[in-house]
Design a protein around this motif. Structure first.
Motif, PDB file in Angstrom:
ATOM      1  N   GLN A  52       0.833  -1.204   0.000  1.00 53.38           N
ATOM      2  CA  GLN A  52       0.000   0.000   0.000  1.00 53.38           C
ATOM      3  C   GLN A  52       0.869   1.255   0.000  1.00 53.38           C
ATOM      4  OE1 GLN A  52      -3.290   0.081   2.809  1.00 53.38           O
ATOM      5  NE2 GLN A  52      -3.821  -2.057   2.362  1.00 53.38           N
ATOM      6  N   THR A  53       1.962   1.244   0.749  1.00 53.70           N
ATOM      7  CA  THR A  53       2.888   2.383   0.779  1.00 53.70           C
ATOM      8  C   THR A  53       3.452   2.627  -0.612  1.00 53.70           C
ATOM      9  OG1 THR A  53       3.483   1.963   3.085  1.00 53.70           O
ATOM     10  CG2 THR A  53       5.036   3.276   1.780  1.00 53.70           C
ATOM     11  N   ARG A  54       3.945   1.568  -1.251  1.00 50.92           N
ATOM     12  CA  ARG A  54       4.505   1.705  -2.603  1.00 50.92           C
ATOM     13  C   ARG A  54       3.448   2.201  -3.589  1.00 50.92           C
ATOM     14  NH1 ARG A  54       7.439  -2.943  -0.825  1.00 50.92           N
ATOM     15  NH2 ARG A  54       5.813  -4.317  -1.634  1.00 50.92           N
ATOM     16  N   GLN A  55       2.228   1.681  -3.489  1.00 56.33           N
ATOM     17  CA  GLN A  55       1.170   2.081  -4.419  1.00 56.33           C
ATOM     18  C   GLN A  55       0.804   3.551  -4.250  1.00 56.33           C
ATOM     19  OE1 GLN A  55      -0.349   0.386  -7.125  1.00 56.33           O
ATOM     20  NE2 GLN A  55      -0.826   2.549  -7.402  1.00 56.33           N
ATOM     21  N   ILE A  56       0.718   4.007  -3.001  1.00 59.14           N
ATOM     22  CA  ILE A  56       0.421   5.429  -2.763  1.00 59.14           C
ATOM     23  C   ILE A  56       1.492   6.301  -3.412  1.00 59.14           C
ATOM     24  CG2 ILE A  56       0.297   7.249  -1.004  1.00 59.14           C
ATOM     25  CD1 ILE A  56      -0.911   5.025   0.874  1.00 59.14           C
TER      26      ILE A  56
END
Length: 131
Positions: A52-56
């Motif tokens: 989720q961090t990478r996607q954001i």
């Protein structure tokens, strides 16, 4: 009279879950609102806090480009983290995308988030490349 505030939600970014645009821009100043780790091609949340961090951050790259900026022009990032026990995992994924860029940052522990299943959201402020 035209507003000085330009708002937009670029293609290839997650669909907002409320009545807002992802980006508000005034001159060289850019604000990007709360963004969850949703893959814009599938509409699904990434599986864990690292993904989720990478996607954001990948969504931020697209949004910043649409506003005439990039990660090296970010001045501040707010991170709203559901579980502080995910802090180190989030940091590791954050560094994967941010590299040596170190804008000011605030991490806030929250009880819940608007997007069901989200483990964190982020927002940021930046300036344009020409700023």
């Amino acid at each position: 009279m035209k507003s000085r505030v330009e708002t937009l939600t670029p293609p290839n970014t997650p669909t907002p879950i409320g009545p807002y645009s992802h980006i508000a821009k005034v001159g060289e100043h850019i604000s990007i609102g709360g963004t969850a780790g949703v893959d814009p091609t599938t509409g699904q949340l990434a599986r864990d806090v690292a993904a989720q961090t990478r996607q954001i951050l990948k969504s931020f790259i697209v949004m910043l480009d649409a506003a005439g900026s990039d990660l090296s022009h970010v001045t501040h990032i707010n991170i709203f983290l559901l579980r502080m026990s995910d802090f180190e995992t989030m940091n590791a994924a954050y560094v994967e995308i941010m590299g040596d860029r170190r804008p000011a940052r605030t991490v806030i522990g929250v009880q819940e988030l608007p997007k069901a299943g989200a483990l964190l959201t982020m927002n940021l402020t930046a300036v344009t490349r020409e700023g």
